[in-house]
Design an enzyme around this catalytic site. Sequence first.
Site, PDB file in Angstrom:
ATOM      1  N   THR A 139       0.940  -1.251  -0.132  1.00 57.54           N
ATOM      2  CA  THR A 139       0.055   0.077   0.022  1.00 57.54           C
ATOM      3  C   THR A 139       0.850   1.195  -0.029  1.00 57.54           C
ATOM      4  O   THR A 139       1.986   1.223   0.543  1.00 57.54           O
ATOM      5  CB  THR A 139      -0.976   0.153   1.311  1.00 57.54           C
TER       6      THR A 139
ATOM      7  N   SER B 226       7.367   3.508  12.686  1.00 59.20           N
ATOM      8  CA  SER B 226       8.267   4.791  13.042  1.00 59.20           C
ATOM      9  C   SER B 226       8.859   4.694  14.145  1.00 59.20           C
ATOM     10  O   SER B 226       8.325   3.976  15.177  1.00 59.20           O
ATOM     11  CB  SER B 226       7.370   6.075  12.790  1.00 59.20           C
TER      12      SER B 226
ATOM     13  N   TYR C  40       0.603  11.304  15.210  1.00 54.48           N
ATOM     14  CA  TYR C  40       1.450  10.411  14.409  1.00 54.48           C
ATOM     15  C   TYR C  40       1.995   9.325  15.205  1.00 54.48           C
ATOM     16  O   TYR C  40       2.017   8.037  15.199  1.00 54.48           O
ATOM     17  CB  TYR C  40       2.258  10.978  13.511  1.00 54.48           C
TER      18      TYR C  40
END
Length: 267
Positions: free
Chosen positions: A13, A144, A157
């Site tokens: 994706t 992350s 985030y």
Amino acid sequence: METGLAGKTVLITGAASGIGFATARAFAREGTQLALIDRDKAKLAKRADELRTHGVRVITAAADVSNAEGATGAVNAILAEIPEGPDVLVNNVGFAAPKAFMDITDDEWEMSFQINFMAALRMTRALLPTMRKRPGAAIVNNASDLGRQPEAIPADYAAMKAALLSLTKSLARAEAPAIRINAVAPGPIWTPFWTNPGGFADSLAAVHQMPPRQAVEHEMKLRQLPLARMGEPEEVANVIVFLASPLASFVTGSVWGIDGGSIRSLI
């Protein structure tokens, strides 16, 4: 090094740019069939043509997987072409805006939740039934370093990536031994995530009164990043390919940092 991935099918994706495209290219070099999803239809088509020069089959679906309708439509389109489903799923799509906590609205928190967490959840849930039947199947989630070591900005985030890491570990236990599920945790990587107009690079350029890339490199030195530079998308892609391959056959539920040494903790 022989990865053993030739002839496998890999679904990615957010595949039209940045880490997603670098990952698609790395898998293409290994001789895999590619199923690529991105919301930018024109760029996706262009990238698919580039990847076909490696002599591999490339299937595309233009969709926004941050909503249920888009994710379902994309999966249905891919499975119509490859009913057996992918051997490897790379949940790569993500987005962040460099905003202070007090400036993030409820709608922006919801958007971050949908893009950075629910997109991976929906894609995984939709593809698990077919992937359970694929010998050696693997899922790699792109998280992350902020999910492990949050900074003040962007709080939304970082929170969503921490949730993605938790989901990775939960699913690794639930789906073993049929499917290996791991995550990569990139640090600062020179991609559109940083370079888009108004993104992190522009923000740091304004703060440090330097050109964007120079300002980012300066910021990395201020943060005492051991390697003192931005990473490149290919450096993340190489680890994703490894984790998806039989070379990592005894690796599941792990988080691999590709962060220039940003994480200082022992765990």
